[in-house]
Design an enzyme around this catalytic site. Sequence first.
Site, mmCIF file in Angstrom:
data_model
loop_
_atom_site.group_PDB
_atom_site.id
_atom_site.type_symbol
_atom_site.label_atom_id
_atom_site.label_comp_id
_atom_site.label_asym_id
_atom_site.label_seq_id
_atom_site.Cartn_x
_atom_site.Cartn_y
_atom_site.Cartn_z
ATOM 1 C CG ASP A 25 1.950 -5.472 12.560
ATOM 2 O OD1 ASP A 25 3.199 -5.623 12.604
ATOM 3 O OD2 ASP A 25 1.372 -4.517 13.101
ATOM 4 C CE LYS A 48 17.603 14.901 -1.738
ATOM 5 N NZ LYS A 48 17.133 14.225 -2.968
ATOM 6 C CG HIS A 85 22.092 5.973 -6.033
ATOM 7 N ND1 HIS A 85 21.562 4.702 -6.053
ATOM 8 C CD2 HIS A 85 21.158 6.741 -5.407
ATOM 9 C CE1 HIS A 85 20.370 4.717 -5.480
ATOM 10 N NE2 HIS A 85 20.113 5.945 -5.065
ATOM 11 C CG ASP A 116 19.333 10.022 -0.266
ATOM 12 O OD1 ASP A 116 18.618 9.015 -0.123
ATOM 13 O OD2 ASP A 116 19.048 10.958 -1.037
ATOM 14 C CE LYS A 153 0.522 6.623 -4.831
ATOM 15 N NZ LYS A 153 -0.109 7.602 -3.962
ATOM 16 C CD GLU A 201 18.229 14.349 -6.412
ATOM 17 O OE1 GLU A 201 17.064 14.025 -6.657
ATOM 18 O OE2 GLU A 201 18.801 14.068 -5.350
ATOM 19 C CE LYS A 256 18.525 4.988 -1.056
ATOM 20 N NZ LYS A 256 18.737 6.341 -1.613
ATOM 21 C CB THR A 295 -0.906 0.032 1.254
ATOM 22 O OG1 THR A 295 -0.057 -0.134 2.398
ATOM 23 C CG2 THR A 295 -1.940 -1.073 1.220
ATOM 24 C CG ASP A 354 22.303 1.593 -6.527
ATOM 25 O OD1 ASP A 354 21.886 2.379 -7.391
ATOM 26 O OD2 ASP A 354 23.166 1.921 -5.688
ATOM 27 C CG HIS A 355 16.858 4.129 -8.612
ATOM 28 N ND1 HIS A 355 17.221 4.660 -7.410
ATOM 29 C CD2 HIS A 355 16.727 5.180 -9.456
ATOM 30 C CE1 HIS A 355 17.299 5.979 -7.515
ATOM 31 N NE2 HIS A 355 17.000 6.335 -8.742
ATOM 32 C CE LYS A 393 17.126 13.848 -11.739
ATOM 33 N NZ LYS A 393 17.631 13.150 -10.564
#
Length: 503
Positions: free
Chosen positions: A87, A342, A242, A237, A17, A218, A150, A12, A179-180, A347
């Site tokens: 759960d 960031k 990455h 992060d 999503k 970014e 991750k 969920t 690791d996308h 980007k």
Amino acid sequence: MESMTFVLFGATGDLAKRKIYPALYNLYIDQKLPQPISIIGLGRGKLSHFDFQEKVKESILEFSRRLEHDASQMGEFLNAFRFSTLDVNKTEDYQKLLKLVKEREEELQMKEHRMFYLSVAPEFFDIIALNIKNSGLGETNGWKRLIIEKPFGHDLQSARELNEKLSRAFDEDEIYRIDHYLGKPMVQNLEALKFANPILQSIWNKDHIANVQITASETVGVEQRAGYYDHSGAIRDMVQNHMLQMLMMTAMNLPYKMNAAEIRNEKRKVMEAVRPFIKEKVKNHIVRGQYASGEINGQLVSGYKDEPGVNPSSQTDTFVAARLWIDNPLWSGVPFYVRTGKRMKEKSTRIVIELKNSLKLLYNQDQTVKPNLLIIDINPDENVTLQLNGKNPLNGKIEPVRINFSCEDLNRNRLGVPEAYERLIFDALIGDSTFFAHWKEVELSWEWVQPILNAFEENLSPLHEYQSGSYGPEAADFLLAENGFKWWLDEKNIEDKQIIPQK
Ligand SMILES: NC(=O)C1=CN([C@@H]2O[C@H](COP(=O)(O)OP(=O)(O)OC[C@H]3O[C@@H](n4cnc5c(N)ncnc54)[C@H](OP(=O)(O)O)[C@@H]3O)[C@@H](O)[C@H]2O)C=CC1
Ligand SMILES: O=C1O[C@H](COP(=O)(O)O)[C@@H](O)[C@H](O)[C@H]1O
């Protein structure tokens, strides 16, 4: 492809999503999903199978890149989905899950091949793995695999503890650490670029390369993720995973064979050769920064400390630049610079390789001849550009000319190009772990990062403020200037933007 059960913890959630359902649907449309397949989503709420299928459908309609939403195809796809309330801490919920998994395996006459995807907060990774083992879900007459998101640990010790716990339930070759960045087409293309092109292969070493610059900048800020990010920072992060993965992919030697084991072995050797720092020396090689307010694309944006959920006296790094040395015969003496932040100017994820010019004295007495550059744009553009030099017939001067031999055809037809999550999920479905992070890579990355974490924590390294919409703190420029280099393609450094596309 073998039929299987795909169990999704965190069904969920946001990632499911935005990324996982659209990826599964796109694979289905491309006939890359096994048939039959049983997909079981989990979460704490009470959802009927139908309600769950409707949620999956909504996310596909919103996020899938595919235009085919043919009702009959969608119906068949959604029919594979079931929901079970779980759960992570309740052992009885795993028994209910096991019952459903078995019922579906029987109904669809499938072998017990089971994929477990942990798309939940990292603090649940170990308890879920333990419960998969204890409940009997992991005892199959087929294979079992674990896809894990991750972050893998918060520091070296917690990563080791997590791995030790996971390894009680899954063997290393059953674990697929996402690791996308490794799913990005141009990162995957690095291997082919280097090894399928003798012209590039012959220059891919310390004799010809002056320095390598890997940037992931970014424009977004911390967004709604302050709770996580303020304890993580850019170093955890982005750099630990990455950026170091891109470094490994760029610097690895030609593998003995093109298979997952050999490629990962070569990547591991790169990390083993990266020179470690002691925390007292971190400030000489690492620049950390935090964004202040500024303007991005004409919009005023607030500084990091004023972002919702951020501690107003936060010392968290939103920018890191690092100079690394790889002490092996291929790269000794060549600095590798990585930089990520960031709220920066643009980007862009990009690798720039600056070549040496051994004929400098002959041709470059007045220092105006630019070096050859190989520019690999990874995201959002996917291009390969070579900057060469030529003589301008009008004034006789040597001037840079850029030849763009980009993946134009791919770009023109974006609908046909699988996204990172699609590629990675597909690879996991077929059991190909090439573009997943092996534990040794993860551990070596944390080992290299740990003294930096210590130095940041003990404030042994200054935290530079940088204006939002800039290229980061000036200190990051000095890092290169110390070795006589500059960041290529930063606006202030661009003197020639001419691009000649190859038709
Ligand atoms: N979102 C993103 O873009 C990215 C996320 N990730 C990683 O993916 C993972 C998931 O992130 P994301 O989807 O954003 O997180 P969300 O907070 O959106 O979703 C968390 C999911 O975990 C479930 N959950 C929470 N507590 C429990 C519990 N006690 N028992 C069972 N299920 C529980 C929630 O279900 P419910 O509330 O229904 O119980 C929900 O489905 C994280 O590891 C994150 O770091 C990685 C890269 C990008
Ligand atoms: O993993 C993460 O990556 C994104 C950047 O990914 P990209 O594919 O858009 O380059 C980053 O925003 C996020 O903070 C980080 O967790």
